[in-house]
Design a protein around this motif. Structure first.
Motif, PDB file in Angstrom:
ATOM      1  N   GLY A   1       0.821  -1.210   0.000  1.00  8.31           N
ATOM      2  CA  GLY A   1       0.000   0.000   0.000  1.00  8.31           C
ATOM      3  C   GLY A   1       0.853   1.257   0.000  1.00  8.31           C
ATOM      4  N   TYR A   2       1.909   1.265   0.816  1.00  8.95           N
ATOM      5  CA  TYR A   2       2.815   2.415   0.865  1.00  8.95           C
ATOM      6  C   TYR A   2       3.528   2.599  -0.476  1.00  8.95           C
ATOM      7  N   TYR A   3       3.957   1.490  -1.047  1.00 10.82           N
ATOM      8  CA  TYR A   3       4.683   1.513  -2.327  1.00 10.82           C
ATOM      9  C   TYR A   3       3.777   2.048  -3.436  1.00 10.82           C
ATOM     10  N   SER A   4       2.528   1.594  -3.442  1.00 17.14           N
ATOM     11  CA  SER A   4       1.560   2.055  -4.442  1.00 17.14           C
ATOM     12  C   SER A   4       1.225   3.532  -4.242  1.00 17.14           C
ATOM     13  N   PHE A   5       1.179   3.961  -2.980  1.00 19.00           N
ATOM     14  CA  PHE A   5       0.904   5.370  -2.691  1.00 19.00           C
ATOM     15  C   PHE A   5       2.028   6.252  -3.233  1.00 19.00           C
ATOM     16  N   ALA A   6       3.275   5.800  -3.065  1.00 18.26           N
ATOM     17  CA  ALA A   6       4.420   6.552  -3.591  1.00 18.26           C
ATOM     18  C   ALA A   6       4.331   6.663  -5.109  1.00 18.26           C
ATOM     19  N   THR A   7       3.881   5.582  -5.741  1.00 23.26           N
ATOM     20  CA  THR A   7       3.702   5.591  -7.191  1.00 23.26           C
ATOM     21  C   THR A   7       2.596   6.562  -7.592  1.00 23.26           C
ATOM     22  N   ALA A   8       1.497   6.534  -6.846  1.00 20.86           N
ATOM     23  CA  ALA A   8       0.384   7.444  -7.130  1.00 20.86           C
ATOM     24  C   ALA A   8       0.829   8.898  -7.022  1.00 20.86           C
ATOM     25  N   LEU A   9       1.735   9.155  -6.094  1.00 22.41           N
ATOM     26  CA  LEU A   9       2.260  10.508  -5.912  1.00 22.41           C
ATOM     27  C   LEU A   9       2.969  10.986  -7.180  1.00 22.41           C
ATOM     28  N   THR A  10       3.615  10.056  -7.876  1.00 21.65           N
ATOM     29  CA  THR A  10       4.303  10.382  -9.128  1.00 21.65           C
ATOM     30  C   THR A  10       3.342  10.969 -10.151  1.00 21.65           C
ATOM     31  N   TYR A  11       2.159  10.363 -10.243  1.00 25.80           N
ATOM     32  CA  TYR A  11       1.185  10.762 -11.257  1.00 25.80           C
ATOM     33  C   TYR A  11       0.676  12.182 -11.033  1.00 25.80           C
ATOM     34  N   PHE A  12       0.853  12.679  -9.812  1.00 28.34           N
ATOM     35  CA  PHE A  12       0.495  14.067  -9.530  1.00 28.34           C
ATOM     36  C   PHE A  12       1.715  14.981  -9.596  1.00 28.34           C
ATOM     37  N   VAL A  13       2.778  14.611  -8.897  1.00 26.99           N
ATOM     38  CA  VAL A  13       3.951  15.483  -8.765  1.00 26.99           C
ATOM     39  C   VAL A  13       4.610  15.755 -10.115  1.00 26.99           C
ATOM     40  N   GLY A  14       4.795  14.704 -10.938  1.00 27.22           N
ATOM     41  CA  GLY A  14       5.469  14.878 -12.225  1.00 27.22           C
ATOM     42  C   GLY A  14       4.808  15.928 -13.108  1.00 27.22           C
ATOM     43  N   PRO A  15       3.533  15.737 -13.474  1.00 28.38           N
ATOM     44  CA  PRO A  15       2.862  16.738 -14.319  1.00 28.38           C
ATOM     45  C   PRO A  15       2.669  18.085 -13.631  1.00 28.38           C
ATOM     46  N   PHE A  16       2.431  18.065 -12.302  1.00 29.98           N
ATOM     47  CA  PHE A  16       2.184  19.324 -11.589  1.00 29.98           C
ATOM     48  C   PHE A  16       3.429  20.205 -11.595  1.00 29.98           C
ATOM     49  N   VAL A  17       4.578  19.621 -11.286  1.00 22.92           N
ATOM     50  CA  VAL A  17       5.832  20.378 -11.317  1.00 22.92           C
ATOM     51  C   VAL A  17       6.126  20.848 -12.742  1.00 22.92           C
ATOM     52  N   SER A  18       5.882  19.969 -13.702  1.00 24.60           N
ATOM     53  CA  SER A  18       6.144  20.309 -15.103  1.00 24.60           C
ATOM     54  C   SER A  18       5.277  21.466 -15.585  1.00 24.60           C
ATOM     55  N   SER A  19       4.067  21.584 -15.028  1.00 29.32           N
ATOM     56  CA  SER A  19       3.149  22.642 -15.465  1.00 29.32           C
ATOM     57  C   SER A  19       3.699  24.039 -15.175  1.00 29.32           C
ATOM     58  N   PHE A  20       4.602  24.145 -14.186  1.00 31.03           N
ATOM     59  CA  PHE A  20       5.201  25.439 -13.857  1.00 31.03           C
ATOM     60  C   PHE A  20       6.416  25.746 -14.727  1.00 31.03           C
ATOM     61  N   ILE A  21       6.871  24.741 -15.471  1.00 34.83           N
ATOM     62  CA  ILE A  21       8.110  24.884 -16.244  1.00 34.83           C
ATOM     63  C   ILE A  21       7.856  24.906 -17.740  1.00 34.83           C
ATOM     64  N   ILE A  22       6.990  24.003 -18.191  1.00 36.41           N
ATOM     65  CA  ILE A  22       6.880  23.749 -19.624  1.00 36.41           C
ATOM     66  C   ILE A  22       6.048  24.807 -20.346  1.00 36.41           C
ATOM     67  N   ASN A  23       6.502  25.133 -21.549  1.00 33.80           N
ATOM     68  CA  ASN A  23       5.743  25.975 -22.473  1.00 33.80           C
ATOM     69  C   ASN A  23       6.112  25.533 -23.885  1.00 33.80           C
ATOM     70  N   ASP A  24       6.014  26.408 -24.839  1.00 31.49           N
ATOM     71  CA  ASP A  24       6.279  26.013 -26.222  1.00 31.49           C
ATOM     72  C   ASP A  24       7.744  26.143 -26.624  1.00 31.49           C
ATOM     73  N   THR A  25       8.641  26.363 -25.656  1.00 35.07           N
ATOM     74  CA  THR A  25      10.060  26.524 -25.981  1.00 35.07           C
ATOM     75  C   THR A  25      10.835  25.233 -25.729  1.00 35.07           C
ATOM     76  N   ALA A  26      11.896  25.046 -26.501  1.00 32.62           N
ATOM     77  CA  ALA A  26      12.737  23.854 -26.355  1.00 32.62           C
ATOM     78  C   ALA A  26      13.424  23.820 -24.994  1.00 32.62           C
ATOM     79  N   VAL A  27      13.816  24.993 -24.503  1.00 33.87           N
ATOM     80  CA  VAL A  27      14.515  25.070 -23.212  1.00 33.87           C
ATOM     81  C   VAL A  27      13.636  24.537 -22.083  1.00 33.87           C
ATOM     82  N   SER A  28      12.354  24.888 -22.101  1.00 35.82           N
ATOM     83  CA  SER A  28      11.446  24.457 -21.032  1.00 35.82           C
ATOM     84  C   SER A  28      11.240  22.944 -21.053  1.00 35.82           C
ATOM     85  N   VAL A  29      11.124  22.369 -22.247  1.00 35.36           N
ATOM     86  CA  VAL A  29      10.944  20.915 -22.359  1.00 35.36           C
ATOM     87  C   VAL A  29      12.209  20.197 -21.885  1.00 35.36           C
TER      88      VAL A  29
END
Length: 397
Positions: free
Chosen positions: A338-366
């Protein structure tokens, strides 16, 4: 009861996970389409994807208990209904907020499907549980390989979403009419045998605060590596390398087919090489090629890296990490899983959420998003090395 009676059940589960595999990457595959539908940009798309993680985080810790209490079939059907809500919801959404709300339901799907499907296959095919469960990942990888070709043929996301929803609706009927095996429970005597074996195995016991926590964090880093890579691979191709939309989206096929091959090859390797060593080797190879990609991006390099990440990061290493964790704590398998799966579930939020503050249409951001992926993968390699060195010193397993 003859195993043939469970073939419809297994078929229904594999169909369900094939659609789930497509659903996991469909937002990134139809990114430009959805940006127009929802009046948003790449950052908005990342925010919607992050909501999948929130949905999973909310439900992952109680879905397993619910599966044990009310049964595998109703739990599985709840997950499949959530998939339909997600698919139809995306098709009907006219804003990022609407899409984000419906994205929560795919997180619910992940939790309820995992909590019911894997145990259902284990109950029905006890002697072949490992191979039957590995086919779940194979179904997802095969579907993800096919999706870019579907996108090329059907550029309108609404058509694909509705067709996927129809398939799930038919699959619900198949699951509802399928025979499920009786749920297995482990008797107290068996638990005592496990405890005796664990005590006999070694006087040195792994520490939850050190080894357990390290392996749980590893569940996060492993998932982060392949999830962020697969979600932003088309953006890397189109923005950093200047590829056409079709070619950029097609990069996921290299990743998916490699992941499919890895499922079967890794299942053979794990019988000859200890899981901990495989996790170490796989993680190090993934890190090396991610570094090479961000250092010298090219079409050849991204194709090679997609094959490498598909094989070494997405093809079974997560399950190997879980195997090590449950070997370390055999009397707490349910809790640590359960703990291991919770850590994995956290990935599905943290990865895109952090990326949303960085990514745009520029190569540098990607590139920065992929540099973060390198950093998290590096942390994962450091963690598994610590776990490996402690095991070599104390001989836990």
């Amino acid at each position: 009861m003859k195993k043939k009676q469970f073939i419809p059940l297994a078929s229904g589960i594999y169909i369900n996970y094939a659609i789930l595999g497509m659903a996991t990457i469909i937002i990134s595959q139809y990114s430009s389409n959805f940006q127009k539908m929802w009046n948003t940009n790449l950052a908005g798309i990342s925010t919607v994807i992050s909501m999948i993680g929130i949905g999973r985080l909310i439900t992952v810790l109680f879905a397993g208990d619910l599966s044990d209490r009310i049964g595998r079939k109703p739990t599985m059907i709840v997950g499949m209904v959530a998939t339909i809500i997600f698919l139809i919801g995306l098709a009907l959404s006219t804003s990022m907020i609407m899409a984000a709300i419906f994205a929560l339901f795919l997180g619910v799907t992940n939790s309820f499907d995992d909590a019911s499907s894997y145990p259902a296959l284990t109950d029905a095919f006890e002697s072949r549980a490992a191979s039957m469960n590995s086919l779940v990942k194979a179904a997802m990888s095969l579907a993800q390989f096919v999706l870019p070709f579907i996108v090329a043929v059907a550029p309108d996301a609404k058509i694909t979403l509705i067709l996927m929803a129809i398939i799930i609706a038919v699959d619900i009927i198949l699951i509802a009419s399928s025979t499920f095996a009786a749920q297995t429970t482990k008797p107290a005597a068996t638990k005592q045998k496990i405890a005796a074996a664990a005590t006999k195995q070694t006087n040195n016991r792994p520490k939850m605060a050190i080894d357990g926590m390290a392996l749980i964090i590893l569940g996060f880093t492993i998932s982060f590596t392949f999830y962020v890579y697969s979600q932003y691979l088309p953006n890397f191709g189109s923005t950093v390398l200047g590829l056409s939309a079709g070619t950029a989206k097609g990069l996921i096929s290299w990743y998916a087919i490699s992941s499919l091959c890895s499922v079967f090859i890794t299942s053979v390797l794990v019988t000859k090489i200890r899981p901990m060593y495989l996790v170490t080797i796989y993680s190090a190879i993934s890190l090396l090629f991610l570094i090479l990609l961000v250092s010298a991006p090219s079409l050849l390099m991204i194709r090679i890296t997609s094959i490498v990440i598909g094989f070494f990061a997405a093809g079974g290493i997560w399950q190997l990490g879980l195997t090590v964790l449950t070997q370390y704590f055999p009397l707490k398998k349910g809790k640590v899983t359960g703990y291991y799966s919770f850590a994995t579930a956290l990935t599905y939020f943290v990865g895109p959420f952090v990326s949303s503050f960085i990514i745009n249409d520029t190569a540098v951001s990607v590139l920065r998003v992929f540099q973060i992926d390198v950093g998290v993968t590096l942390i994962g390699v450091a963690i598994i090395l610590v776990v490996l060195l402690r095991n070599l010193k104390y001989h836990f397993i």
